[in-house]
Write a protein that holds these residues in place. Structure first.
Motif, PDB file in Angstrom:
ATOM      1  N   GLN A   5       0.828  -1.199   0.000  1.00  0.00           N
ATOM      2  CA  GLN A   5       0.000   0.000   0.000  1.00  0.00           C
ATOM      3  C   GLN A   5       0.870   1.260   0.000  1.00  0.00           C
ATOM      4  N   MET A   6       1.974   1.203   0.747  1.00  0.00           N
ATOM      5  CA  MET A   6       2.886   2.343   0.813  1.00  0.00           C
ATOM      6  C   MET A   6       3.513   2.619  -0.558  1.00  0.00           C
ATOM      7  N   ILE A   7       3.922   1.547  -1.268  1.00  0.00           N
ATOM      8  CA  ILE A   7       4.516   1.714  -2.602  1.00  0.00           C
ATOM      9  C   ILE A   7       3.492   2.313  -3.560  1.00  0.00           C
ATOM     10  N   ALA A   8       2.263   1.821  -3.515  1.00  0.00           N
ATOM     11  CA  ALA A   8       1.200   2.344  -4.381  1.00  0.00           C
ATOM     12  C   ALA A   8       0.944   3.818  -4.075  1.00  0.00           C
ATOM     13  N   LYS A   9       0.934   4.171  -2.777  1.00  0.00           N
ATOM     14  CA  LYS A   9       0.689   5.546  -2.359  1.00  0.00           C
ATOM     15  C   LYS A   9       1.800   6.472  -2.870  1.00  0.00           C
ATOM     16  N   ILE A  10       3.061   6.028  -2.700  1.00  0.00           N
ATOM     17  CA  ILE A  10       4.192   6.835  -3.158  1.00  0.00           C
ATOM     18  C   ILE A  10       4.131   7.023  -4.671  1.00  0.00           C
ATOM     19  N   ARG A  11       3.853   5.947  -5.369  1.00  0.00           N
ATOM     20  CA  ARG A  11       3.824   6.002  -6.838  1.00  0.00           C
ATOM     21  C   ARG A  11       2.768   6.992  -7.318  1.00  0.00           C
ATOM     22  N   TRP A  35       4.013  -6.234  -6.028  1.00  0.00           N
ATOM     23  CA  TRP A  35       4.357  -5.564  -4.771  1.00  0.00           C
ATOM     24  C   TRP A  35       3.120  -4.904  -4.160  1.00  0.00           C
ATOM     25  N   GLU A  36       2.422  -4.178  -5.006  1.00  0.00           N
ATOM     26  CA  GLU A  36       1.290  -3.394  -4.510  1.00  0.00           C
ATOM     27  C   GLU A  36       0.140  -4.289  -4.067  1.00  0.00           C
ATOM     28  N   ASN A  37       0.040  -5.485  -4.643  1.00  0.00           N
ATOM     29  CA  ASN A  37      -1.017  -6.428  -4.270  1.00  0.00           C
ATOM     30  C   ASN A  37      -0.555  -7.447  -3.223  1.00  0.00           C
ATOM     31  N   GLU A  38       0.614  -7.175  -2.620  1.00  0.00           N
ATOM     32  CA  GLU A  38       1.162  -8.007  -1.547  1.00  0.00           C
ATOM     33  C   GLU A  38       1.436  -9.453  -1.974  1.00  0.00           C
ATOM     34  N   LYS A  39       1.685  -9.638  -3.287  1.00  0.00           N
ATOM     35  CA  LYS A  39       1.994 -10.997  -3.767  1.00  0.00           C
ATOM     36  C   LYS A  39       3.495 -11.300  -3.645  1.00  0.00           C
ATOM     37  N   SER A  40       4.279 -10.248  -3.579  1.00  0.00           N
ATOM     38  CA  SER A  40       5.729 -10.406  -3.386  1.00  0.00           C
ATOM     39  C   SER A  40       6.280  -9.120  -2.784  1.00  0.00           C
ATOM     40  N   TYR A  41       7.530  -9.177  -2.361  1.00  0.00           N
ATOM     41  CA  TYR A  41       8.179  -8.016  -1.767  1.00  0.00           C
ATOM     42  C   TYR A  41       9.383  -7.599  -2.605  1.00  0.00           C
ATOM     43  N   PRO A  42       9.727  -6.321  -2.593  1.00  0.00           N
ATOM     44  CA  PRO A  42      11.002  -5.900  -3.195  1.00  0.00           C
ATOM     45  C   PRO A  42      12.153  -6.496  -2.373  1.00  0.00           C
ATOM     46  N   ASP A  43      13.276  -6.725  -3.043  1.00  0.00           N
ATOM     47  CA  ASP A  43      14.433  -7.177  -2.250  1.00  0.00           C
ATOM     48  C   ASP A  43      15.010  -5.980  -1.495  1.00  0.00           C
ATOM     49  N   LEU A  44      15.909  -6.258  -0.578  1.00  0.00           N
ATOM     50  CA  LEU A  44      16.447  -5.218   0.296  1.00  0.00           C
ATOM     51  C   LEU A  44      17.149  -4.123  -0.504  1.00  0.00           C
ATOM     52  N   LYS A  49      16.870   1.574  -2.625  1.00  0.00           N
ATOM     53  CA  LYS A  49      16.798   2.494  -3.763  1.00  0.00           C
ATOM     54  C   LYS A  49      15.517   3.319  -3.723  1.00  0.00           C
ATOM     55  N   ILE A  50      14.389   2.679  -3.372  1.00  0.00           N
ATOM     56  CA  ILE A  50      13.104   3.393  -3.266  1.00  0.00           C
ATOM     57  C   ILE A  50      13.189   4.436  -2.147  1.00  0.00           C
ATOM     58  N   LEU A  58      13.728   3.936   5.800  1.00  0.00           N
ATOM     59  CA  LEU A  58      13.179   2.574   5.746  1.00  0.00           C
ATOM     60  C   LEU A  58      12.150   2.366   6.849  1.00  0.00           C
ATOM     61  N   ASP A  59      12.337   3.071   7.974  1.00  0.00           N
ATOM     62  CA  ASP A  59      11.357   2.958   9.067  1.00  0.00           C
ATOM     63  C   ASP A  59       9.973   3.389   8.601  1.00  0.00           C
ATOM     64  N   VAL A  60       9.927   4.517   7.897  1.00  0.00           N
ATOM     65  CA  VAL A  60       8.637   5.030   7.399  1.00  0.00           C
ATOM     66  C   VAL A  60       8.089   4.090   6.340  1.00  0.00           C
ATOM     67  N   LEU A  61       8.963   3.628   5.460  1.00  0.00           N
ATOM     68  CA  LEU A  61       8.545   2.778   4.348  1.00  0.00           C
ATOM     69  C   LEU A  61       7.960   1.462   4.844  1.00  0.00           C
ATOM     70  N   LEU A  62       8.521   0.934   5.910  1.00  0.00           N
ATOM     71  CA  LEU A  62       8.113  -0.385   6.389  1.00  0.00           C
ATOM     72  C   LEU A  62       7.181  -0.321   7.603  1.00  0.00           C
ATOM     73  N   LYS A  63       6.856   0.881   8.038  1.00  0.00           N
ATOM     74  CA  LYS A  63       6.031   1.030   9.237  1.00  0.00           C
ATOM     75  C   LYS A  63       4.703   0.289   9.072  1.00  0.00           C
ATOM     76  N   GLY A  64       4.411  -0.593  10.004  1.00  0.00           N
ATOM     77  CA  GLY A  64       3.138  -1.311   9.964  1.00  0.00           C
ATOM     78  C   GLY A  64       3.231  -2.656   9.269  1.00  0.00           C
ATOM     79  N   ASP A  65       4.275  -2.885   8.473  1.00  0.00           N
ATOM     80  CA  ASP A  65       4.394  -4.161   7.756  1.00  0.00           C
ATOM     81  C   ASP A  65       5.354  -5.074   8.524  1.00  0.00           C
TER      82      ASP A  65
END
Length: 224
Positions: A5-11, A35-44, A49-50, A58-65
């Motif tokens: 959801q965070m990636i979709a929001k940023i995009r 990624w946006e549908n939670e079927k897979s994750y980006p690698d570290l 890079k994002i 990364l704390d903000v990006l991953l907050k809640g997940d």
């Protein structure tokens, strides 16, 4: 908020399509969709890079997940473990290589090293014509013994597996104990071939060691 959801929001905040977003991070549009549908994750690496691209920690990006956080934590630990294992393996390989080299060198030079040490205590040297076994010269004085040993220069010899296809020139016998000189229970001898290009060391005890070597002996210095 989950990472997808965070990636979709940023995009969307950046006004980017999935295709545009995908190109920026060298992945396919389908990957971004997953990624946006939670079927897979980006690698570290991609997550970093994002994070850098959009100035987010990364704390903000991953907050809640929590799932993704655990996954990253596992990968980091695994990566550290792999690094540790690789370092240990490298040391083991280097150590094994050094051990093999050392032992090969030790085994290959057994006869040469033994003879090089033995001649330091030699009391008598006899040089024979190898063809007819005739005694040509006998040295029992330090000056001539040292001269012969120096001319042989055993330490510089190089081991060879090559069969020596030439006639033997001299047989040199060394004795440290003159009382047992005629008994020949423990013979240390060197056979020289032709012009001194090759030599064979033969030791009856211990082990009956016989080894061929390539040399550069000036045989004119041996028989005075």
């Amino acid at each position: 908020m989950q990472l997808g959801q965070m990636i979709a929001k940023i995009r969307k905040e950046q006004g980017m399509t999935q295709e545009t977003f995908a190109k920026k991070f060298d992945v396919t549009r389908q990957t971004v969709s997953n990624w946006e549908n939670e079927k897979s994750y980006p690698d570290l690496h991609t997550l970093i890079k994002i994070s850098d691209e959009f100035n987010l920690s990364l704390d903000v990006l991953l907050k809640g997940d929590t799932t993704m956080v655990k996954d990253i934590d596992k990968k980091i630990k695994k990566h550290s473990l792999y690094k540790g294992v690789i370092v240990v393996l490298v040391f083991m390989v280097v150590g094994l290589f050094a051990f093999i080299q050392f032992n090969n060198g030790s085994m290959n030079d057994t006869a040469k090293d033994y003879m090089d040490n033995y001649v330091k205590g030699v009391k008598v040297i006899e040089i024979y014509d190898a063809a007819n076994k005739e005694l040509l010269v006998k040295y029992d004085d330090k000056h001539n013994i040292d001269k012969v040993i120096s001319a042989l220069n055993i330490k510089s010899w190089k081991e060879t597996e090559k069969s020596i296809g030439m006639n033997p020139k001299y047989t040199i016998k060394f004795y440290c104990d003159t009382t047992n000189q005629d008994e020949e229970k423990d013979i240390k001898e060197i056979t020289l071939y032709e012009n001194g290009e090759y030599a064979t060391i033969f030791i009856t005890s211990p082990g009956g060691v016989k080894q061929n070597y390539k040399t550069s002996i000036d045989i004119s210095e041996l028989v005075i």
